[in-house]
Design a protein around this motif. Sequence first.
Motif, PDB file in Angstrom:
ATOM      1  N   GLU A 218      76.754  48.248   5.203  1.00 54.76           N
ATOM      2  CA  GLU A 218      77.332  46.923   5.398  1.00 54.76           C
ATOM      3  C   GLU A 218      76.623  46.129   6.485  1.00 54.76           C
ATOM      4  O   GLU A 218      76.763  44.902   6.563  1.00 54.76           O
ATOM      5  CB  GLU A 218      78.816  47.039   5.735  1.00 54.76           C
ATOM      6  CG  GLU A 218      79.103  47.777   7.045  1.00 54.76           C
ATOM      7  CD  GLU A 218      80.586  47.840   7.350  1.00 54.76           C
ATOM      8  OE1 GLU A 218      81.336  46.998   6.816  1.00 54.76           O
ATOM      9  OE2 GLU A 218      80.986  48.738   8.122  1.00 54.76           O
ATOM     10  N   HIS A 219      75.828  46.795   7.305  1.00 54.06           N
ATOM     11  CA  HIS A 219      75.126  46.111   8.383  1.00 54.06           C
ATOM     12  C   HIS A 219      73.706  45.704   7.991  1.00 54.06           C
ATOM     13  O   HIS A 219      72.964  45.177   8.822  1.00 54.06           O
ATOM     14  CB  HIS A 219      75.092  46.997   9.627  1.00 54.06           C
ATOM     15  CG  HIS A 219      76.451  47.375  10.126  1.00 54.06           C
ATOM     16  ND1 HIS A 219      77.324  46.477  10.690  1.00 54.06           N
ATOM     17  CD2 HIS A 219      77.102  48.589  10.102  1.00 54.06           C
ATOM     18  CE1 HIS A 219      78.444  47.107  11.019  1.00 54.06           C
ATOM     19  NE2 HIS A 219      78.341  48.372  10.671  1.00 54.06           N
ATOM     20  N   SER A 220      73.353  45.958   6.746  1.00 57.97           N
ATOM     21  CA  SER A 220      72.020  45.596   6.261  1.00 57.97           C
ATOM     22  C   SER A 220      72.101  44.407   5.324  1.00 57.97           C
ATOM     23  O   SER A 220      72.954  44.373   4.427  1.00 57.97           O
ATOM     24  CB  SER A 220      71.377  46.784   5.528  1.00 57.97           C
ATOM     25  OG  SER A 220      70.202  46.377   4.857  1.00 57.97           O
ATOM     26  N   PRO A 221      71.206  43.428   5.463  1.00 58.44           N
ATOM     27  CA  PRO A 221      71.215  42.277   4.562  1.00 58.44           C
ATOM     28  C   PRO A 221      70.769  42.618   3.145  1.00 58.44           C
ATOM     29  O   PRO A 221      70.922  41.800   2.237  1.00 58.44           O
ATOM     30  CB  PRO A 221      70.234  41.305   5.227  1.00 58.44           C
ATOM     31  CG  PRO A 221      69.341  42.166   6.046  1.00 58.44           C
ATOM     32  CD  PRO A 221      70.196  43.294   6.527  1.00 58.44           C
ATOM     33  N   ILE A 222      70.218  43.813   2.941  1.00 58.47           N
ATOM     34  CA  ILE A 222      69.761  44.187   1.603  1.00 58.47           C
ATOM     35  C   ILE A 222      70.681  45.208   0.948  1.00 58.47           C
ATOM     36  O   ILE A 222      70.343  45.806  -0.067  1.00 58.47           O
ATOM     37  CB  ILE A 222      68.322  44.739   1.641  1.00 58.47           C
ATOM     38  CG1 ILE A 222      68.236  46.003   2.510  1.00 58.47           C
ATOM     39  CG2 ILE A 222      67.346  43.673   2.130  1.00 58.47           C
ATOM     40  CD1 ILE A 222      66.898  46.720   2.406  1.00 58.47           C
TER      41      ILE A 222
END
Length: 519
Positions: A218-222
Amino acid sequence: MLKKLICFLLVLGFVFSGCSAPKTLGFDMSRGVDSFDPQLAGSDPELIIVENCFQGLLDKDENGTLIPGAAEKWEVSENGLVYTFHLRKGLLWNDGETPVTADDFLFAFERLFSPETSAPSRSDFFNIKNSEDVLNGKVPKKSLGVKTVDTHTLTITLESPDPLFPDLLTNAAAMPCNRAFFENTKGRYGLGLSYTIFNGAYYVRRINNYSYVLSPNEHSPIANEGYENVYLFVKDDPKADAVDRLLEETVDCSVINPSDKDFLVEEGFDILESENTTWAMAFNTKDEALKNNKIRRAIAYAIDKTLLAPKIEENFRIAEAFVPPCVTLNGEIYRKTVGEKFSGFEFDPKIASDLFKEGLEELGLTKLTTLTIICTEEFIPAMGFVQKSVQDNLAVFINLVPVTEEELNSAVASGNFDLAVVPLTPQYDNPNAIFSLFTDSENITGFYHEEFSEAVSAASHEEDYTAMAESFSVAEQMLLQAMPALPLFYETSYFAVSPKISGLGYSVYGGHITFRFCE
């Protein structure tokens, strides 16, 4: 059977039949992983997890095209030597607190060229300025051609221009490592979920008895929110039927036996195939006798490979060179460009006998002690003819010992073998992916030859692809002359994908299989 991945990155376009239950994906792995450490990743299962749970400076899209990764943009100097990467701001590790910075990538490369790390893929990156000298302790770590300009800017300086270098930055060995987190693990980095943080599309949420569960980060934009979980199953039974697991929808994709191909096509599965692995008989060149080049060449010349062909499975054929047919240069198949074989390396009992006598004389011996070949069960029938050829032509007695894949890997890694049948699989689409396996003295055979390493380096940096192919051809013949390993077979692998998934990225190079584009 040892299975290898398919030779070119493909995206498989199928329509997923929707349902109300959370979407999941399943894939069978041949074994568990020893570590989640990107710089140590070497097995296919480790590469699958690392390359889905970490993101490097650069990335590849669903078509295998190079795209920005953690770096939103980059520039290359006019002379092709200096790359400047500008990281995206606001990137976090999956703990939700630690920012991803340029120092994470600097530290990763420092570890890559630290002798304490023993990184299996470090030789792929030897074109980074001073990397080999740092590794060998000739210059201090600060001399490495990787520098941080500020928190979000990194430069990498090469020894010579290399148009393929950006592609290497998508591989596991180039993934970031947070310095403070690493040091706080006190030598246990990557050895469990408590000792690992991830910055990629997924993170390893749970480890079960026979599976690894990947969930969207959830902390990654991908992050791919389309699938709640990806289940990577460790097959407790190596003979478990891949077809049954595909039809039962336990897994959505799988390496399969060639005999299952036609049936699965009728069932609507897409089948990809590629001749992507060279199996070779590796010599332990640290052995007192096998370190002698003439002894190794004598054994190679004494083996009549035509006797092996009837004893290998249908997806294998005799190999006369190191680089498998899947590898290309500038869109052309390397093997077709330089030829399937080179003259002067064929079966020849007379040359074998002469070399053997010269080798024994150099060693001060009158005969060799019994040698042992280790291999997995599938190769025992064929290697029986290798055993007979060497005994008939050189009067050298050979024991033939079947071992499991795990036992083979352990023996080779520890150097506890005489001769071993091992797979050589390219980690990226270039002949250097095979040759680099022999340019680091810590390779599986213990072989190192400075002139060969220099020839490979020079070939890699030819600006003209015709000249590059010719130079790689010369290097390959040098390797055959040195004979740290004898190419035996090429293997064709088959991979089946369910018609119910789309966007699965799959490639042999580096063991890449990506789930982030699945829809």
